[in-house]
Scaffold this motif. Structure first.
Motif, short mmCIF file in Angstrom:
data_model
loop_
_atom_site.label_atom_id
_atom_site.label_comp_id
_atom_site.label_asym_id
_atom_site.label_seq_id
_atom_site.Cartn_x
_atom_site.Cartn_y
_atom_site.Cartn_z
N ARG A 174 3.85 17.52 -7.56
CA ARG A 174 5.09 16.86 -7.17
C ARG A 174 4.81 15.45 -6.68
N GLY A 175 5.78 14.54 -6.90
CA GLY A 175 5.62 13.18 -6.43
C GLY A 175 5.89 13.08 -4.94
N VAL A 176 5.01 12.40 -4.22
CA VAL A 176 5.18 12.23 -2.78
C VAL A 176 5.12 10.74 -2.44
N PRO A 177 5.91 10.29 -1.47
CA PRO A 177 5.97 8.87 -1.15
C PRO A 177 4.88 8.43 -0.18
N VAL A 178 4.50 7.17 -0.31
CA VAL A 178 3.59 6.54 0.65
C VAL A 178 4.24 5.24 1.09
N LEU A 179 4.55 5.15 2.38
CA LEU A 179 5.10 3.93 2.94
C LEU A 179 3.97 2.96 3.25
N ILE A 180 4.16 1.71 2.85
CA ILE A 180 3.11 0.70 3.05
C ILE A 180 3.64 -0.32 4.05
N PRO A 181 3.12 -0.29 5.28
CA PRO A 181 3.54 -1.29 6.28
C PRO A 181 3.18 -2.70 5.83
N ASN A 182 3.90 -3.64 6.36
CA ASN A 182 3.75 -5.02 5.92
C ASN A 182 2.34 -5.56 6.12
N GLU A 183 1.70 -5.23 7.25
CA GLU A 183 0.38 -5.78 7.53
C GLU A 183 -0.69 -5.24 6.57
N THR A 184 -0.42 -4.12 5.92
CA THR A 184 -1.41 -3.50 5.03
C THR A 184 -1.37 -4.12 3.64
N ASN A 185 -0.30 -4.79 3.28
CA ASN A 185 -0.16 -5.33 1.92
C ASN A 185 -1.25 -6.32 1.57
N LYS A 186 -1.61 -7.18 2.52
CA LYS A 186 -2.63 -8.19 2.20
C LYS A 186 -3.98 -7.55 1.92
N VAL A 187 -4.27 -6.44 2.60
CA VAL A 187 -5.53 -5.74 2.37
C VAL A 187 -5.52 -5.07 1.00
N LEU A 188 -4.39 -4.46 0.63
CA LEU A 188 -4.30 -3.80 -0.66
C LEU A 188 -4.34 -4.82 -1.80
N GLU A 189 -3.76 -5.98 -1.57
CA GLU A 189 -3.86 -7.04 -2.59
C GLU A 189 -5.32 -7.45 -2.79
N TYR A 190 -6.04 -7.55 -1.70
CA TYR A 190 -7.47 -7.89 -1.77
C TYR A 190 -8.26 -6.79 -2.48
N LEU A 191 -7.98 -5.53 -2.15
CA LEU A 191 -8.73 -4.41 -2.73
C LEU A 191 -8.44 -4.26 -4.23
N SER A 192 -7.29 -4.73 -4.67
CA SER A 192 -6.96 -4.62 -6.09
C SER A 192 -7.32 -5.87 -6.89
N ASP A 193 -7.86 -6.87 -6.23
CA ASP A 193 -8.22 -8.11 -6.92
C ASP A 193 -9.51 -7.91 -7.73
N PRO A 194 -9.53 -8.24 -9.01
CA PRO A 194 -10.73 -8.02 -9.85
C PRO A 194 -11.95 -8.79 -9.38
N VAL A 195 -11.74 -10.01 -8.90
CA VAL A 195 -12.88 -10.83 -8.44
C VAL A 195 -13.50 -10.21 -7.19
N ALA A 196 -12.66 -9.82 -6.25
CA ALA A 196 -13.17 -9.20 -5.02
C ALA A 196 -13.92 -7.91 -5.33
N ARG A 197 -13.42 -7.12 -6.26
CA ARG A 197 -14.06 -5.87 -6.61
C ARG A 197 -15.40 -6.11 -7.30
N GLN A 198 -15.45 -7.12 -8.14
CA GLN A 198 -16.69 -7.43 -8.84
C GLN A 198 -17.77 -7.88 -7.86
N ARG A 199 -17.39 -8.76 -6.92
CA ARG A 199 -18.37 -9.24 -5.94
C ARG A 199 -18.82 -8.14 -4.97
N ALA A 200 -18.01 -7.06 -4.84
CA ALA A 200 -18.37 -5.94 -3.96
C ALA A 200 -19.08 -4.83 -4.73
N SER A 201 -19.47 -5.12 -5.99
CA SER A 201 -20.22 -4.17 -6.83
C SER A 201 -19.42 -2.92 -7.17
#
Length: 376
Positions: free
Chosen positions: A128-155
């Motif tokens: 079943r589908g379940v929701p995840v609420l994303i608080p505003n302060e967490t968005n910048k971290v998730l943007e960073y974690l999904s960035d291809p360059v940041a992921r490549q540099r972090a191996s």
């Protein structure tokens, strides 16, 4: 089905009974407040740029963001771990007109919540589908974690499309992320061992009892937690001691004081016993009156019993005669048995003595005192 077939009913009952009075150690509310404030503060203090990314910074961002979402949403760890980059990018950031029509007059607080939180839906238990609420302060971290360059540099491997990846093909465990945060010295929790995902879900289900939620609101909570109402009641919701002592106790007192008619059509939270003090005082006065009567009777009885009669020399000689084996040292005991005392009283009566008028308990104490004096 298999559990009920392979395990006997008696064994299942025994397992259930063991849980009845087991201490339920839910998270301390002050600990939840502390760890939530710490996570928000640390996330805001992170300096995240793709070009300056490395394994240490990336891992810290994963731990903080994962722990924050797990704590905020009370999600199962396995569900949150499966959050993918694609699901995050397809998240809902606005409310359509149909949903807005459901709430035509929003308060300022509700409008603020809509602006500062995004919503992403992930696969939960049983598909079943379940929701995840994303608080505003967490968005910048998730943007960073999904960035291809940041992921490549972090191996991070290119084929690993999880939002919280490790350097292999899998993910960083959400439960481990929460554990890493709660035991940090800066957090200073009172009971860090109580902060874990399942216990947090039980805490949410338990405090919902105190909010007097209606059926629809309770259904919302169950849908968010990803389980049915039955599972919510049987597994996650713990019996609240405060609710038992307040609301349920009110119901019991209404019956005991025979005032059901006075509180008809009222909620338990609305009932206040104005006359409870008066009723308690009446009960206390009755108890005190009964106690005074009993004390007076006991005092009268004690006065009669207090009229002691001194032991005469003849009685003491008679005692030495019937308990000679004690005085001669044949028995090591300092106190005669009940049977010996009763036999001595019987012989005294048959032989025309005087100690038979005494009670056997009194005789026993006298013999014991005489034996002690001899030994001293």
């Amino acid at each position: 089905m298999e559990w009920s077939v392979k395990v006997t009913k008696l064994a299942r009952i025994t397992l259930d009974v063991r849980l009845f009075n087991k201490r339920k150690e839910l998270p301390d509310p002050s600990d939840i407040e502390k760890i939530a404030a710490y996570l928000v503060r640390e996330i805001k203090n992170l300096y995240l740029t793709p070009n300056n990314s490395n394994e240490i910074v990336f891992r810290e961002a994963v731990v903080l963001a994962e722990a924050r979402l797990l704590l905020y949403n009370r999600r199962r760890p396995g569900e949150l771990e499966c959050l993918s980059i694609e699901a995050y990018k397809n998240r809902s950031m606005s409310v359509d007109e149909a949903n807005m029509a459901l709430r035509s007059n929003l308060t300022d607080f509700e409008k603020m919540l809509l602006k500062t939180q995004d919503l992403v839906e992930i696969r939960g238990k049983t598909g079943r589908g379940v929701p995840v609420l994303i608080p505003n302060e967490t968005n910048k971290v998730l943007e960073y974690l999904s960035d291809p360059v940041a992921r490549q540099r972090a191996s991070i491997r290119p084929e690993n499309d999880y939002m919280f990846p490790n350097t292999g093909r899998t993910v960083v465990r959400a439960g481990e992320s929460l554990d890493q945060v709660k035991f940090r010295s800066e957090v200073e929790l009172r009971f860090p061992e109580r902060i874990y995902a399942n216990n947090l879900r039980k805490h949410t289900a338990t405090i919902a009892q105190a909010l007097n939620l209606n059926d629809t609101e309770m259904k919302y909570i169950c849908n968010h937690l990803g389980h049915t109402q039955k599972v919510h009641d049987l597994v996650f919701r713990q019996t609240s001691g405060m609710i038992e002592r307040l609301d349920i106790a009110k119901l019991m007192l209404i019956q005991e004081f025979n005032v059901v008619g006075k509180y008809q059509n009222k909620k338990l939270s609305e009932i206040q016993f104005d006359e409870l003090g008066t009723l308690e005082r009446k009960i206390q006065d009755q108890d005190q009156e009964q106690q005074d009567t009993e004390n007076a009777a006991d005092q009268g009885k004690n006065v009669d019993d207090a009229e002691r009669v001194r032991w005469s020399p003849a009685e003491e000689e008679e005692i030495k005669k019937y308990f000679s084996r004690y005085f001669e040292g044949h028995f090591q005991k300092k106190c005669p048995s009940r049977e010996h005392c009763l036999n001595a009283l019987k012989k005294s009566k048959e032989n025309g003595g005087t100690i038979f008028k005494r009670k056997w308990e009194t005789l026993k104490k006298k013999v014991s005192n005489m034996l002690v004096k001899i030994q001293v």
